[in-house]
Write a protein that holds these residues in place. Structure first.
Motif, PDB file in Angstrom:
ATOM      1  N   ILE A   1      -3.081   3.184  13.758  1.00 42.45           N
ATOM      2  CA  ILE A   1      -2.015   2.201  13.981  1.00 42.45           C
ATOM      3  C   ILE A   1      -2.218   0.990  13.088  1.00 42.45           C
ATOM      4  O   ILE A   1      -1.286   0.516  12.414  1.00 42.45           O
ATOM      5  N   GLU A   2      -3.458   0.481  13.063  1.00 41.48           N
ATOM      6  CA  GLU A   2      -3.741  -0.686  12.233  1.00 41.48           C
ATOM      7  C   GLU A   2      -3.517  -0.373  10.748  1.00 41.48           C
ATOM      8  O   GLU A   2      -2.882  -1.147  10.024  1.00 41.48           O
ATOM      9  N   ALA A   3      -4.005   0.780  10.308  1.00 42.12           N
ATOM     10  CA  ALA A   3      -3.899   1.140   8.896  1.00 42.12           C
ATOM     11  C   ALA A   3      -2.446   1.301   8.463  1.00 42.12           C
ATOM     12  O   ALA A   3      -2.054   0.881   7.364  1.00 42.12           O
ATOM     13  N   CYS A   4      -1.627   1.908   9.315  1.00 38.83           N
ATOM     14  CA  CYS A   4      -0.244   2.196   8.942  1.00 38.83           C
ATOM     15  C   CYS A   4       0.664   0.977   9.016  1.00 38.83           C
ATOM     16  O   CYS A   4       1.835   1.052   8.624  1.00 38.83           O
ATOM     17  N   CYS A   5       0.136  -0.137   9.507  1.00 45.84           N
ATOM     18  CA  CYS A   5       0.882  -1.391   9.504  1.00 45.84           C
ATOM     19  C   CYS A   5       0.535  -2.264   8.300  1.00 45.84           C
ATOM     20  O   CYS A   5       1.124  -3.341   8.131  1.00 45.84           O
ATOM     21  N   GLU A   6      -0.409  -1.827   7.479  1.00 42.80           N
ATOM     22  CA  GLU A   6      -0.811  -2.615   6.321  1.00 42.80           C
ATOM     23  C   GLU A   6       0.260  -2.554   5.228  1.00 42.80           C
ATOM     24  O   GLU A   6       1.013  -1.577   5.142  1.00 42.80           O
ATOM     25  N   PRO A   7       0.355  -3.581   4.400  1.00 47.39           N
ATOM     26  CA  PRO A   7       1.410  -3.630   3.378  1.00 47.39           C
ATOM     27  C   PRO A   7       1.460  -2.407   2.461  1.00 47.39           C
ATOM     28  O   PRO A   7       2.549  -1.911   2.141  1.00 47.39           O
ATOM     29  N   ASP A   8       0.303  -1.917   2.025  1.00 45.77           N
ATOM     30  CA  ASP A   8       0.305  -0.753   1.138  1.00 45.77           C
ATOM     31  C   ASP A   8       0.871   0.470   1.845  1.00 45.77           C
ATOM     32  O   ASP A   8       1.587   1.279   1.230  1.00 45.77           O
ATOM     33  N   ALA A   9       0.541   0.623   3.123  1.00 47.00           N
ATOM     34  CA  ALA A   9       1.062   1.762   3.880  1.00 47.00           C
ATOM     35  C   ALA A   9       2.573   1.641   4.060  1.00 47.00           C
ATOM     36  O   ALA A   9       3.305   2.633   3.938  1.00 47.00           O
ATOM     37  N   LEU A  10       3.043   0.450   4.352  1.00 47.66           N
ATOM     38  CA  LEU A  10       4.480   0.248   4.519  1.00 47.66           C
ATOM     39  C   LEU A  10       5.223   0.523   3.219  1.00 47.66           C
ATOM     40  O   LEU A  10       6.319   1.093   3.231  1.00 47.66           O
ATOM     41  N   ALA A  11       4.615   0.141   2.096  1.00 45.69           N
ATOM     42  CA  ALA A  11       5.237   0.423   0.800  1.00 45.69           C
ATOM     43  C   ALA A  11       5.282   1.924   0.541  1.00 45.69           C
ATOM     44  O   ALA A  11       6.278   2.441   0.001  1.00 45.69           O
ATOM     45  N   GLU A  12       4.212   2.633   0.904  1.00 43.98           N
ATOM     46  CA  GLU A  12       4.202   4.090   0.724  1.00 43.98           C
ATOM     47  C   GLU A  12       5.274   4.744   1.591  1.00 43.98           C
ATOM     48  O   GLU A  12       5.985   5.659   1.140  1.00 43.98           O
ATOM     49  N   ALA A  13       5.391   4.295   2.834  1.00 41.46           N
ATOM     50  CA  ALA A  13       6.403   4.846   3.733  1.00 41.46           C
ATOM     51  C   ALA A  13       7.804   4.582   3.197  1.00 41.46           C
ATOM     52  O   ALA A  13       8.699   5.441   3.284  1.00 41.46           O
ATOM     53  N   GLN A  14       8.002   3.403   2.629  1.00 38.42           N
ATOM     54  CA  GLN A  14       9.300   3.058   2.052  1.00 38.42           C
ATOM     55  C   GLN A  14       9.649   3.988   0.899  1.00 38.42           C
ATOM     56  O   GLN A  14      10.778   4.488   0.791  1.00 38.42           O
ATOM     57  N   GLN A  15       8.684   4.247   0.016  1.00 32.67           N
ATOM     58  CA  GLN A  15       8.940   5.127  -1.118  1.00 32.67           C
ATOM     59  C   GLN A  15       9.234   6.539  -0.655  1.00 32.67           C
ATOM     60  O   GLN A  15      10.124   7.220  -1.194  1.00 32.67           O
ATOM     61  N   TRP A  16       8.497   7.001   0.359  1.00 37.39           N
ATOM     62  CA  TRP A  16       8.771   8.328   0.920  1.00 37.39           C
ATOM     63  C   TRP A  16      10.184   8.386   1.481  1.00 37.39           C
ATOM     64  O   TRP A  16      10.907   9.367   1.284  1.00 37.39           O
TER      65      TRP A  16
END
Length: 344
Positions: free
Chosen positions: A241-256
């Motif tokens: 949960i903590e990792a997937c809220c980090e900016p890099d993770a959010l950017a990856e999710a956005q690109q996906w």
């Protein structure tokens, strides 16, 4: 439309994972393929070193609060979205509970299991939301956005219009991260009686980990937390949960989500060109389509090695409906080829 109905509870408990079997290409489950990514898997493997200690949700709770610009006491971490539905069903005591269908069946199943009567509002043409269709005296309303299985994204204003004094509105946003920018999300909108449920299962491929959270007013999150088992969310799930809220993770999710949208549009056009009705405006990681003898087509696809989700177990659909997950282009093309061989 809104009268109580007799319900086959077995149907409500049917989920996409029941469609999958050995050797079948999975177009039935809505979890992103080839996940979790290696960077997340590495974080999860490292969390094993901390399993001797009891889980501490503090950091993950703060991370969720930051992501959605919410107060920490408005966040409740859960063992997936399913636990959130069960907690709400056990804690709330609605006089008139309404579930807007078609949608994920677990919210209604949880309410019924807790002994509540449930009424259904079944959406009409193209499954668009009319807030006026919900009985004015309903004090609990549950809706998905984007909605499983229709893939329809309701406007924020339409969902927000369901709110009124004395009513709890529960919005299942498990697929909202499929929408670039999440423009219709209510996750960042504090409000009395508004509950938003999110899940990490779909985008990050964590169905087996059970990681999600709920956003609501502090009084309600406290009541739900009191009904939750101690240490309900495991250390690896908290790390995720903590990792997937980090900016890099959010950017990856956005690109996906952007790439998903392109392939979803292409697949929808291919299916529509064959004379199939595909629910328009799809915004989640799946398409909902009507095809004559859908159950028979589903059986033929299984014989050819492909699993798709039957639609007849969703209230408001029927035996001529299927839900198909959107995969990568080669996988989708392989499915289209098989459909062509079947004369579709």
């Amino acid at each position: 439309m809104t009268e109580p109905q007799q319900i086959d509870e077995a149907d409500l408990l049917h989920h996409g994972d029941a469609e999958v079997g050995d050797g079948l290409a999975d177009f039935a489950v809505n979890v992103r393929s080839n996940t979790p990514p290696e960077w997340l898997a590495a974080r999860l493997r490292a969390s094993i070193a901390d399993l001797a200690a009891y889980p501490d949700p503090g950091a993950a709770r703060c991370a969720v609060a930051r992501r959605h610009s919410r107060a920490v006491d408005e966040v409740l971490l859960t063992a997936g979205a399913a636990e959130a539905f069960v907690l709400l069903a056990r804690v709330l005591q609605p006089r008139r509970a309404v579930v807007v269908h078609p949608q994920f069946t677990e919210p209604e199943a949880a309410l019924r299991a807790a002994g509540h009567e449930v009424e259904r509002v079944v959406l009409g043409k193209d499954f668009t939301l009319d807030p006026e269709a919900v009985p004015a005296d309903a004090d609990l309303v549950m809706i998905g956005n984007p909605t499983n299985p229709t893939s329809v994204l309701h406007p924020e204003a339409a969902v927000a219009a369901l709110a009124r004094p004395g009513r709890t509105v529960v919005v299942d946003e498990a697929f909202m991260d499929c929408v670039p920018g999440e423009p219709e999300s209510l996750a960042g909108v504090p409000g009395t009686g508004l509950v938003v449920i999110r899940s990490l299962t779909k985008t990050w491929g964590l169905a087996g980990l059970r990681a999600g959270y709920l956003l609501a007013e502090p009084n309600l999150t406290a009541r739900l937390a009191a009904a939750q088992p101690l240490w309900a969310v495991s250390t690896p799930a908290l790390v995720a949960i903590e990792a997937c809220c980090e900016p890099d993770a959010l950017a990856e999710a956005q690109q996906w989500a952007i790439e998903l949208g392109k392939e979803r549009t292409r697949l929808s056009a291919e299916l529509s060109s064959r004379g199939l009705y595909v629910v328009p405006g799809a915004r989640a990681s799946f398409l909902c389509l009507r095809v004559p003898d859908a159950l028979g087509i589903r059986a033929l696809l299984r014989q050819r090695g492909y699993a798709v989700r039957r639609g007849d177990t969703f209230p408001g659909l029927g035996p001529d409906w299927l839900r198909i997950a959107v995969r990568d282009r080669p996988s989708n093309d392989a499915l289209l080829e098989v459909l062509s061989e079947l004369g579709i």
